[in-house]
Design a protein around this motif. Sequence first.
Motif, PDB file in Angstrom:
ATOM      1  N   ALA A  34       0.827  -1.209   0.000  1.00 16.54           N
ATOM      2  CA  ALA A  34       0.000   0.000   0.000  1.00 16.54           C
ATOM      3  C   ALA A  34       0.861   1.259   0.000  1.00 16.54           C
ATOM      4  O   ALA A  34       0.552   2.254  -0.658  1.00 16.54           O
ATOM      5  CB  ALA A  34      -0.925  -0.015   1.214  1.00 16.54           C
ATOM      6  N   GLN A  94       0.995   3.781  -3.031  1.00 15.89           N
ATOM      7  CA  GLN A  94       0.098   4.852  -2.589  1.00 15.89           C
ATOM      8  C   GLN A  94      -1.380   4.469  -2.769  1.00 15.89           C
ATOM      9  O   GLN A  94      -2.218   5.282  -3.167  1.00 15.89           O
ATOM     10  CB  GLN A  94       0.397   6.143  -3.361  1.00 15.89           C
ATOM     11  CG  GLN A  94       1.801   6.675  -3.136  1.00 15.89           C
ATOM     12  CD  GLN A  94       2.113   7.869  -4.001  1.00 15.89           C
ATOM     13  OE1 GLN A  94       2.555   7.702  -5.138  1.00 15.89           O
ATOM     14  NE2 GLN A  94       1.872   9.067  -3.497  1.00 15.89           N
ATOM     15  N   PRO A 100      -3.983   3.721  -0.637  1.00 15.47           N
ATOM     16  CA  PRO A 100      -5.084   4.411   0.061  1.00 15.47           C
ATOM     17  C   PRO A 100      -5.391   5.789  -0.531  1.00 15.47           C
ATOM     18  O   PRO A 100      -6.555   6.145  -0.720  1.00 15.47           O
ATOM     19  CB  PRO A 100      -4.557   4.524   1.497  1.00 15.47           C
ATOM     20  CG  PRO A 100      -3.584   3.416   1.631  1.00 15.47           C
ATOM     21  CD  PRO A 100      -2.918   3.330   0.297  1.00 15.47           C
ATOM     22  N   ALA A 124       3.865   3.355   7.159  1.00 12.29           N
ATOM     23  CA  ALA A 124       2.602   2.629   7.300  1.00 12.29           C
ATOM     24  C   ALA A 124       2.562   2.043   8.704  1.00 12.29           C
ATOM     25  O   ALA A 124       3.434   1.256   9.074  1.00 12.29           O
ATOM     26  CB  ALA A 124       2.498   1.524   6.255  1.00 12.29           C
ATOM     27  N   VAL A 176       0.191   5.786   5.817  1.00 16.45           N
ATOM     28  CA  VAL A 176      -0.933   4.854   5.780  1.00 16.45           C
ATOM     29  C   VAL A 176      -1.150   4.340   7.204  1.00 16.45           C
ATOM     30  O   VAL A 176      -0.180   3.920   7.865  1.00 16.45           O
ATOM     31  CB  VAL A 176      -0.647   3.667   4.839  1.00 16.45           C
ATOM     32  CG1 VAL A 176      -1.806   2.686   4.849  1.00 16.45           C
ATOM     33  CG2 VAL A 176      -0.362   4.170   3.431  1.00 16.45           C
TER      34      VAL A 176
END
Length: 532
Positions: A115, A119, A121, A257, A278
């Motif tokens: 994620a 990128q 999200p 993250a 994230v």
Amino acid sequence: MARPRVLVSDKLSETAVQIFRDRGVDVDYLPDLGKDKEKLARIIGDYDGLAIRSATKVTEKLLAGADRLKVVARAGIGVDNVDIPAASKKGVIVMNTPFGNSVTTAEHAIALMFALARQIPEANGSTHAGKWEKNRFMGVELFNKTLGVIGAGNIGGIVCDRAVGLHMKVIAYDPFLSEERAKTLGVTKVELDELLARADFITLHVPLTDKTRNILSRENLAKTKKGVRIINCARGGLLDEAALKDALDAGHVAGAALDVFEVEPAVDNVLFNHPNVVVTPHLGASTTEAQENVALQVAEQMSDYLLTGAVQNALNMPNVTAEEAAVMGPWISLAGHIGSFIGQMTDEPVKAINILYDGRVAEMNLPALNQAVIAGVLKAHNPDINLVSAPVAAKDKGIQISTTRQDKSGTFDAYIKVTMVTDSRERSVAGTVFSDGKPRFIQIKGINIDAEIGAHMLYTTNDDVPGIIGLLGMTMGKNNVNIANFTLGRSAVGEDAIALLYLDAQVDPKVVATLEATGMFQQVKPLRFDVA
């Protein structure tokens, strides 16, 4: 024998609750009780075991009223909500389930890495908003990137395996990682500074301890490679959140993250709403499979301990498998009896306890046997001491514990010899387990004997002169004390001699006084042993 009773105070699967019942354990399933501290404190004294998740807080105050409690088990890895030192002093085993959610947590770390790299999200939110910002979201590949894994234990090892499968170059920092294990995982073992300097991605998989707190401090973040991306699915507090934000704002760290935070629930955090961060709400173990696995595991572990004495995944007690418990049971009893004998003979502060294991017993689970010896010694003066609390109490008293193994060196296939050291003397007692499974004392003060162990015993020392047997027998007979077994030993003709009487009942202090008044004995000591 009464069935053990377990309280489940947090949400656990019905299948796990049924395991308790099927195994013969009485269980009360009150999944919301963990949130009610006062009610939990009122009823905890009725239970042998407590099964929890994260809502229940097992504090020193709660444990104070848990006089019957033997085990607390957390369905999950983290036991931040359990006061382990207080539990140990209380004699309560603390277990967790470190393997039930390992794959799930490792997969979440890999998912967050993907994620972060792409990128996802931000791109998802932008696309849902009706934008088509294809040129805005320029990601990076994982292929051929260097992943730095801090902590290559169970979960970290799974992450390493998955990352190798993604054709990443994996380096790992873990003081406990052997070169052989690193080779098996397909990773390169490095020191922390080298990892920080080389890694394109860094993922954390260590527990939160004094040594690991802020392992990614402001200073260490400054040592990282420019453009590094950081993932934390382990524990909040492993990184300095304010320092991380500054590094993100400066562009030194490209992204982060996080599934865990220093303060949870995290409803407000310095990293929230940062475009290159994230975040998820501690979802590492949140899959259907993991929740079921840890629930089933905790039910099996608690049932095994309460019914067979097997100890698995304990944080304050050596692990003992069911097979070991069956074989070692008589030896653990013997170790406790030897310790108890020495403890009852001594009124001075203990400086050291030296334990010798000879023959096949030397290949057994010695940490568990050591705890039985220590518990036996200390319980003579504090009946609340048990296997769990004994090492803590010994450490508090400054008692030095030493262990020696040796190959079979004498008449017996195996034996345990314990020597206790005080300021003024040393005392030693040895014992073995015969083929009938019964523990026996085989040596006291260097004098060989063969004594069956009973609940009530009388130990005497004297010069080797005629009349001692008759005197002891007549005195017991006159006071209506039956002798079940009578054992004698001496160092040499006319020198030091001992007698150990196995009695049907505890001898009255008046009988002891009568024997002492004869002037024939240097010592007359009633002994009490916990014999099943």
